[in-house]
Design a protein around this motif. Structure first.
Motif, PDB file in Angstrom:
ATOM      1  N   HIS A   1      19.329 -28.644   0.068  1.00 53.39           N
ATOM      2  CA  HIS A   1      19.828 -28.259   1.224  1.00 53.39           C
ATOM      3  C   HIS A   1      20.241 -26.630   1.449  1.00 53.39           C
ATOM      4  O   HIS A   1      20.927 -26.768   3.307  1.00 53.39           O
TER       5      HIS A   1
ATOM      6  N   SER B   1      17.986 -39.428  -4.104  1.00 53.53           N
ATOM      7  CA  SER B   1      18.758 -40.251  -2.890  1.00 53.53           C
ATOM      8  C   SER B   1      18.182 -41.104  -2.716  1.00 53.53           C
ATOM      9  O   SER B   1      16.910 -41.757  -2.634  1.00 53.53           O
TER      10      SER B   1
ATOM     11  N   THR C   1      21.490 -42.621   2.026  1.00 53.49           N
ATOM     12  CA  THR C   1      21.617 -42.551   3.722  1.00 53.49           C
ATOM     13  C   THR C   1      22.082 -43.334   4.189  1.00 53.49           C
ATOM     14  O   THR C   1      21.865 -45.195   3.683  1.00 53.49           O
TER      15      THR C   1
ATOM     16  N   VAL D   1      25.549 -36.651  -1.365  1.00 50.65           N
ATOM     17  CA  VAL D   1      25.057 -35.407  -0.902  1.00 50.65           C
ATOM     18  C   VAL D   1      24.782 -37.454   0.278  1.00 50.65           C
ATOM     19  O   VAL D   1      24.005 -38.368   0.241  1.00 50.65           O
TER      20      VAL D   1
ATOM     21  N   THR E   1      24.307 -39.130   3.993  1.00 52.55           N
ATOM     22  CA  THR E   1      23.082 -38.253   4.761  1.00 52.55           C
ATOM     23  C   THR E   1      23.653 -39.294   6.172  1.00 52.55           C
ATOM     24  O   THR E   1      23.197 -40.773   5.528  1.00 52.55           O
TER      25      THR E   1
ATOM     26  N   ARG F   1      22.665 -41.079   9.655  1.00 53.41           N
ATOM     27  CA  ARG F   1      21.219 -41.439  10.156  1.00 53.41           C
ATOM     28  C   ARG F   1      21.100 -42.601  11.327  1.00 53.41           C
ATOM     29  O   ARG F   1      22.245 -43.254  11.433  1.00 53.41           O
TER      30      ARG F   1
ATOM     31  N   ASP G   1      26.726 -34.584   5.333  1.00 52.86           N
ATOM     32  CA  ASP G   1      26.548 -33.775   4.644  1.00 52.86           C
ATOM     33  C   ASP G   1      24.935 -33.405   4.868  1.00 52.86           C
ATOM     34  O   ASP G   1      24.708 -31.996   4.756  1.00 52.86           O
ATOM     35  N   CYS G   2      23.906 -34.207   6.054  1.00 57.61           N
ATOM     36  CA  CYS G   2      23.456 -34.090   6.058  1.00 57.61           C
ATOM     37  C   CYS G   2      22.903 -35.117   7.188  1.00 57.61           C
ATOM     38  O   CYS G   2      23.322 -35.886   7.104  1.00 57.61           O
TER      39      CYS G   2
ATOM     40  N   TYR H   1      20.047 -37.258  10.387  1.00 57.16           N
ATOM     41  CA  TYR H   1      18.796 -37.334  10.280  1.00 57.16           C
ATOM     42  C   TYR H   1      18.564 -38.858  11.043  1.00 57.16           C
ATOM     43  O   TYR H   1      19.275 -39.761  11.693  1.00 57.16           O
TER      44      TYR H   1
ATOM     45  N   LYS I   1      25.227 -28.013   9.500  1.00 55.29           N
ATOM     46  CA  LYS I   1      24.518 -28.557   8.938  1.00 55.29           C
ATOM     47  C   LYS I   1      22.906 -28.371   8.499  1.00 55.29           C
ATOM     48  O   LYS I   1      22.305 -28.529   9.446  1.00 55.29           O
TER      49      LYS I   1
ATOM     50  N   ASN J   1      16.897 -34.089   8.278  1.00 52.03           N
ATOM     51  CA  ASN J   1      16.209 -34.206   7.769  1.00 52.03           C
ATOM     52  C   ASN J   1      15.293 -34.843   8.659  1.00 52.03           C
ATOM     53  O   ASN J   1      15.899 -35.318   9.482  1.00 52.03           O
TER      54      ASN J   1
ATOM     55  N   ARG K   1      15.238 -31.040   5.256  1.00 54.44           N
ATOM     56  CA  ARG K   1      14.793 -31.982   4.056  1.00 54.44           C
ATOM     57  C   ARG K   1      13.358 -32.320   4.675  1.00 54.44           C
ATOM     58  O   ARG K   1      13.277 -33.065   6.343  1.00 54.44           O
TER      59      ARG K   1
END
Length: 277
Positions: A18, A84, A114, A151, A153, A155, A182-183, A185, A205, A208, A230
């Motif tokens: 990432h 993941s 997620t 990680v 995520t 969302r 961390d991510c 979406y 950051k 996705n 991603r």
């Protein structure tokens, strides 16, 4: 359920993915699909809540936490890649539910998961802002307490549930990023400009994207140029597999046997599978 011995190393690789560039994250739905997809050379895999449910003959959203994590663990066991998990709403409305889901995912050896802001209530499908943020904070705290990389995520599902509000989507993702996710979406963003706005709002950051904007799918290079890190596909590959089975099954029932000649040969699918013994 025993985590693989290299779970921490896989998670470290997932974190590193990432940090630069843009990578594809294919979503497998069972052990067999994991072996097939891993053989194509991806750098990581994910599970899919829809595909996992379909393998059990259920609709998307009908799995328990234990079933979803067992499905992701089965995918993990068939590859040396980081995996993941799509863990939907964290399997409960409370922040503690999300934290428990993260801990269970890590115990299974997963490199990340997620957590989305859905409620499972068709009348009010999205958690209020403060409730959604509290859930992400709890998930982040659980991830940080693991003693190894993970990680998380976060969302937001606005555009999948009849709430095409880009400003609220960006507000949520920005807050999730500030809370330590961390991510970030947001599935089904309408166009490339919306994707660019999300990327800019949560930078640095990683973001996705699900396949691409609803206005039309784009080459991965264009998403990368927009700052996407991603690209996952959700249940799309599972839908492709089940869709092909439906198409060929209809042909069989209708007696149109020549159409079945398009099915890949036995060796093409059997070859990548684990040999007996």
């Amino acid at each position: 359920m025993t985590a693989p011995a290299d779970a921490a190393a896989r998670a470290e690789r997932f974190v590193a993915l990432h940090q630069s560039g843009c990578f594809a994250l294919p979503n497998a739905w069972d052990a067999g699909s994991a072996r097939l997809l891993a053989g194509l050379g991806p750098v990581a895999l994910a599970s899919t809540s829809a595909g996992a449910a379909w393998t059990l003959g259920r609709q998307d959203g009908a799995l328990s936490r234990a079933e979803a994590i067992a499905n992701a663990a089965a995918i993990l066991a068939e590859t040396s890649l980081p995996v993941s998990a799509d863990l939907e709403d964290g399997f409960g409305p409370a922040p503690d539910d999300c934290a428990a889901t993260v801990r269970a995912a890590a115990e299974a050896g997963l490199a990340g998961c997620t957590i989305e802001d859905t409620t499972r209530d068709p009348a009010a499908p999205i958690h209020g802002f403060e409730a959604a943020l509290a859930r992400v904070r709890a998930a982040v705290a659980a991830a940080r307490g693991l003693g190894r990389p993970f990680v998380l995520t976060a969302r937001t599902e606005n555009f999948l549930h009849g709430r095409p509000d880009l400003e609220d989507t960006i507000r949520r993702l920005t807050a999730f990023a500030e809370a330590g996710a961390d991510c970030l979406y947001a599935p089904a963003l309408p166009d490339l400009e919306a994707i660019r706005r999300v990327v800019l709002a949560v930078a640095p950051k990683p973001v996705n994207v699900l396949l691409g904007p609803r206005a039309g799918l784009l080459p991965m290079g264009e998403l990368a140029a927009a700052g996407v890190r991603r690209v996952s596909v959700g249940g799309a590959l599972a839908r492709a597999a089940y869709g092909a089975a439906l198409e060929m099954g209809r042909a069989l029932v209708a007696g149109e046997l020549p159409r079945l000649a398009a099915i890949p040969p036995h060796a093409a699918v059997n070859g990548p599978m684990r040999p007996p013994g």
